[in-house]
Design a protein around this motif. Structure first.
Motif, short mmCIF file in Angstrom:
data_model
loop_
_atom_site.label_atom_id
_atom_site.label_comp_id
_atom_site.label_asym_id
_atom_site.label_seq_id
_atom_site.Cartn_x
_atom_site.Cartn_y
_atom_site.Cartn_z
N TYR A 1 0.83 -1.20 0.00
CA TYR A 1 0.00 0.00 0.00
C TYR A 1 0.88 1.26 0.00
N THR A 2 1.91 1.26 0.81
CA THR A 2 2.80 2.42 0.91
C THR A 2 3.51 2.68 -0.41
N GLU A 3 4.04 1.62 -1.03
CA GLU A 3 4.70 1.77 -2.32
C GLU A 3 3.74 2.34 -3.36
N LYS A 4 2.54 1.80 -3.40
CA LYS A 4 1.53 2.25 -4.36
C LYS A 4 1.16 3.71 -4.10
N TYR A 5 1.01 4.08 -2.83
CA TYR A 5 0.64 5.45 -2.48
C TYR A 5 1.73 6.44 -2.92
N ILE A 6 2.98 6.10 -2.67
CA ILE A 6 4.09 6.97 -3.06
C ILE A 6 4.15 7.08 -4.58
N LYS A 7 4.03 5.95 -5.26
CA LYS A 7 4.08 5.96 -6.73
C LYS A 7 2.95 6.79 -7.32
N THR A 8 1.74 6.64 -6.76
CA THR A 8 0.59 7.42 -7.23
C THR A 8 0.81 8.91 -6.99
N THR A 9 1.33 9.26 -5.83
CA THR A 9 1.60 10.67 -5.51
C THR A 9 2.62 11.25 -6.48
N LEU A 10 3.67 10.50 -6.77
CA LEU A 10 4.68 10.98 -7.71
C LEU A 10 4.10 11.12 -9.12
N ASN B 1 2.23 14.20 -9.59
CA ASN B 1 3.12 15.34 -9.70
C ASN B 1 4.02 15.25 -10.94
N HIS B 2 3.57 14.47 -11.93
CA HIS B 2 4.21 14.38 -13.24
C HIS B 2 5.55 13.65 -13.22
N TYR B 3 5.72 12.72 -12.29
CA TYR B 3 6.89 11.85 -12.28
C TYR B 3 6.42 10.43 -12.60
N ASP B 4 6.27 10.18 -13.90
CA ASP B 4 5.82 8.87 -14.36
C ASP B 4 7.01 7.90 -14.39
#
Length: 191
Positions: free
Chosen positions: A129-138, A141-144
């Motif tokens: 969940y934490t990894e997914k949350y960080i990835k989604t947040t990035l 913010n346009h960091y694909d």
């Protein structure tokens, strides 16, 4: 020296600061109430209302303190070891990331290029969940195309950080600006 958000020791500093601030706010409210009570010999006065309203920011400060109480600053030995093994990568320590559903403490996050990895000492943290949350947040913010990996084993994290450091040694310096921007995003979603 005052620890800033992302520095090692930030949680310890925040606990002290928030404890003092919360105590001060409640003390002011109590002093206002007692002043009104001893001057009018009844609690039915304007200062009682002021004291009750003063409890609102004190309660908010208490909530911030209660959220931080179970979490601790990263061990100094681990911090020194990371600095020795991977001095070139961008790091952020003592993060307590919050979402609407969960509170996710992360001891340290290392950032290099499109790779974000972190060490979590608490076993109760939902890593997926934490990894997914960080990835989604990035991504918001346009960091694909970011890769986010969290470890509960410090040696595995340290090995990954060393690899990131080796890559960083040959990368171009303009990546450092991007890494600092990613770090700022992560600091914004942390307490």
């Amino acid at each position: 020296m005052k620890a800033k958000k992302g520095d090692a020791g930030y949680i310890r500093t925040q606990k002290r600061r928030r404890t003092f601030y919360t105590t001060f706010l409640f003390a002011v409210s109590i002093a206002v109430f007692l002043t009104g009570y001893f001057t009018t010999h009844t609690r039915n006065n304007v200062l009682t209302i002021v004291a009750v309203l003063g409890c609102l920011p004190a309660a908010k400060a208490a909530v911030g303190l209660i959220i931080l109480l179970p979490y601790h600053t990263i061990d100094e030995k681990k911090q020194i070891l990371l600095r020795e093994k991977a001095p070139l990568i961008t790091v952020a320590y003592d993060l307590v990331i919050t979402s609407r559903e969960k509170i996710m403490p992360i001891d340290v996050i290392a950032i290099s290029g499109h790779l974000v990895c972190g060490y979590v000492s608490r076993t109760k943290v939902d890593l997926a969940y934490t990894e997914k949350y960080i990835k989604t947040t990035l991504k918001e913010n346009h960091y694909d195309k970011m890769t986010v990996k969290l470890f509960t084993d410090y040696n595995a994290f340290l090995g990954r950080a060393e690899g990131m450091n080796n890559i960083e040694a040959v990368e171009k310096p303009e990546n450092h600006r991007i890494e600092e921007s990613i770090k700022d995003i992560l600091l914004n979603i942390a307490i």
